[in-house]
Every structure is written in structure tokens, then in C-alpha cells.
Motif scaffolding. Sequence first.
Motif, PDB file in Angstrom:
ATOM      1  N   ASP A   1       4.642 -21.553 -11.468  1.00  0.00           N
ATOM      2  CA  ASP A   1       5.637 -20.512 -11.229  1.00  0.00           C
ATOM      3  C   ASP A   1       6.068 -20.579  -9.767  1.00  0.00           C
ATOM      4  O   ASP A   1       5.531 -21.361  -8.978  1.00  0.00           O
ATOM      5  CB  ASP A   1       5.059 -19.132 -11.575  1.00  0.00           C
ATOM      6  CG  ASP A   1       3.770 -18.837 -10.823  1.00  0.00           C
ATOM      7  OD1 ASP A   1       3.452 -19.531  -9.830  1.00  0.00           O
ATOM      8  OD2 ASP A   1       3.073 -17.892 -11.211  1.00  0.00           O
ATOM      9  N   GLU A   2       7.036 -19.778  -9.414  1.00  0.00           N
ATOM     10  CA  GLU A   2       7.531 -19.817  -8.030  1.00  0.00           C
ATOM     11  C   GLU A   2       6.494 -19.329  -7.027  1.00  0.00           C
ATOM     12  O   GLU A   2       6.492 -19.762  -5.881  1.00  0.00           O
ATOM     13  CB  GLU A   2       8.824 -19.008  -7.912  1.00  0.00           C
ATOM     14  CG  GLU A   2       9.972 -19.696  -8.615  1.00  0.00           C
ATOM     15  CD  GLU A   2      11.293 -18.990  -8.431  1.00  0.00           C
ATOM     16  OE1 GLU A   2      12.325 -19.666  -8.459  1.00  0.00           O
ATOM     17  OE2 GLU A   2      11.305 -17.746  -8.264  1.00  0.00           O
ATOM     18  N   TYR A   3       5.597 -18.483  -7.450  1.00  0.00           N
ATOM     19  CA  TYR A   3       4.553 -17.982  -6.574  1.00  0.00           C
ATOM     20  C   TYR A   3       3.663 -19.128  -6.068  1.00  0.00           C
ATOM     21  O   TYR A   3       3.192 -19.110  -4.931  1.00  0.00           O
ATOM     22  CB  TYR A   3       3.711 -16.948  -7.328  1.00  0.00           C
ATOM     23  CG  TYR A   3       2.615 -16.325  -6.514  1.00  0.00           C
ATOM     24  CD1 TYR A   3       2.868 -15.242  -5.682  1.00  0.00           C
ATOM     25  CD2 TYR A   3       1.315 -16.813  -6.580  1.00  0.00           C
ATOM     26  CE1 TYR A   3       1.863 -14.666  -4.932  1.00  0.00           C
ATOM     27  CE2 TYR A   3       0.305 -16.244  -5.835  1.00  0.00           C
ATOM     28  CZ  TYR A   3       0.570 -15.174  -5.012  1.00  0.00           C
ATOM     29  OH  TYR A   3      -0.429 -14.613  -4.271  1.00  0.00           O
TER      30      TYR A   3
ATOM     31  N   ALA B   1       8.881 -14.133  -4.985  1.00  0.00           N
ATOM     32  CA  ALA B   1       8.471 -15.091  -6.010  1.00  0.00           C
ATOM     33  C   ALA B   1       7.745 -14.349  -7.126  1.00  0.00           C
ATOM     34  O   ALA B   1       6.929 -13.463  -6.876  1.00  0.00           O
ATOM     35  CB  ALA B   1       7.564 -16.146  -5.405  1.00  0.00           C
ATOM     36  N   ILE B   2       8.042 -14.731  -8.338  1.00  0.00           N
ATOM     37  CA  ILE B   2       7.432 -14.096  -9.504  1.00  0.00           C
ATOM     38  C   ILE B   2       6.205 -14.894  -9.915  1.00  0.00           C
ATOM     39  O   ILE B   2       6.275 -16.111 -10.097  1.00  0.00           O
ATOM     40  CB  ILE B   2       8.436 -14.015 -10.670  1.00  0.00           C
ATOM     41  CG1 ILE B   2       9.616 -13.136 -10.275  1.00  0.00           C
ATOM     42  CG2 ILE B   2       7.767 -13.494 -11.930  1.00  0.00           C
ATOM     43  CD1 ILE B   2      10.747 -13.136 -11.276  1.00  0.00           C
ATOM     44  N   ALA B   3       5.080 -14.216 -10.036  1.00  0.00           N
ATOM     45  CA  ALA B   3       3.831 -14.854 -10.458  1.00  0.00           C
ATOM     46  C   ALA B   3       3.672 -14.679 -11.965  1.00  0.00           C
ATOM     47  O   ALA B   3       3.985 -13.626 -12.511  1.00  0.00           O
ATOM     48  CB  ALA B   3       2.657 -14.224  -9.729  1.00  0.00           C
ATOM     49  N   GLU B   4       3.186 -15.725 -12.616  1.00  0.00           N
ATOM     50  CA  GLU B   4       2.949 -15.690 -14.056  1.00  0.00           C
ATOM     51  C   GLU B   4       1.468 -15.905 -14.318  1.00  0.00           C
ATOM     52  O   GLU B   4       0.819 -16.698 -13.641  1.00  0.00           O
ATOM     53  CB  GLU B   4       3.766 -16.783 -14.752  1.00  0.00           C
ATOM     54  CG  GLU B   4       5.260 -16.606 -14.577  1.00  0.00           C
ATOM     55  CD  GLU B   4       6.055 -17.790 -15.128  1.00  0.00           C
ATOM     56  OE1 GLU B   4       5.442 -18.742 -15.662  1.00  0.00           O
ATOM     57  OE2 GLU B   4       7.288 -17.760 -15.006  1.00  0.00           O
ATOM     58  N   ARG B   5       0.939 -15.233 -15.326  1.00  0.00           N
ATOM     59  CA  ARG B   5      -0.492 -15.310 -15.629  1.00  0.00           C
ATOM     60  C   ARG B   5      -0.951 -16.727 -15.959  1.00  0.00           C
ATOM     61  O   ARG B   5      -1.971 -17.184 -15.464  1.00  0.00           O
ATOM     62  CB  ARG B   5      -0.855 -14.390 -16.798  1.00  0.00           C
ATOM     63  CG  ARG B   5      -0.824 -12.952 -16.417  1.00  0.00           C
ATOM     64  CD  ARG B   5      -1.243 -12.058 -17.590  1.00  0.00           C
ATOM     65  NE  ARG B   5      -1.659 -10.795 -17.051  1.00  0.00           N
ATOM     66  CZ  ARG B   5      -2.925 -10.450 -16.848  1.00  0.00           C
ATOM     67  NH1 ARG B   5      -3.885 -11.250 -17.205  1.00  0.00           N
ATOM     68  NH2 ARG B   5      -3.219  -9.285 -16.323  1.00  0.00           N
TER      69      ARG B   5
END
Length: 149
Positions: free
Chosen positions: A5-7, A29-33
Motif C-alpha cells: 500500500d502507499e503507507y 498515505a492509506i494503510a491496508e491490513r
Amino acid sequence: MALTDEYHLPEMSKLYPGCVSKQVTRGPAIAERTAAEIWSILRSLEIPPLLWNVFPFHPHEPGNPFSNRKFTARELSQVDELNNSLIQWLGIKRIVAIGQDAGHYAVRFGVPVETIRHPSYGGVKDFRAGMARIYALEPDHSNVQASLF
């Protein structure tokens, strides 16, 4: 990049030298699990693996590019030649498939496949244990908290 992800983009050049990337969305930035779980494992490996999606596009619900949906059988069949070429060209000797869908698909290429539970929908504990087994990580690594949490 698959499973990223962007994170986690700032970490890419550290683990994958020569890989330069930047955030393409506006705002934080968006974090994804799933990416958080994958990257917690990648940080523990001496040599990180090639990451790729069996379906190298982002299937999403119409009009909602931040959603996810399962790819269709027709969509997946359209990338068979691409995936086969990649496996042959790179001399892939083993595939670690994240999730049953990827595992069932990957067996068609004649390379040994080990399928690990996908970390989403309650699979975090099994995912961590499977990755610890495959990559000979410390047994307590399965308790590592991903950077998202």
C-alpha cells in the motif's frame, strides 16, 4: 507493487534496491491490513521474494476504485500467458500463494505451490504461522504486530 500500500512505499527501496516509487493519491498515505501483514514478514527476511498478483490489475466495484472485488474467471484467463511467461523467464522454482484463490490458480504452471491463509477476514494468525513455517522464522514471529496496528 503487489501486496503493498502507499503507507509502505518508503520501505520499498530499502528492501528492493533500485525500486523507486511515490504516492499517487492526495492526502495521507492509506494503510491496508493485508499490506501491513505482508510487510511485517518482509522485514524479517534476509532476501525478500518477488511479489506479484496472479491478476495484475485492481478489480474493484464499479465507480469505487478504493474497493476490492474478486476477479472473474474470464479476467483471470486473460493473464495466463503473462503469468506463464513471467514464471518461465524468471525461473521461478516455488510459489508461495497468499490465499486459496491464488493457490488454486498457481498450480496450473507446473511449479511447486505452497498456499498460506490470506490474512484478511480472520486469517492473521494462520497467515503468520504459515509464513513463519515456510521462511523458518522465529516461532514467536507469528505474534509480531504489523505496522498498521
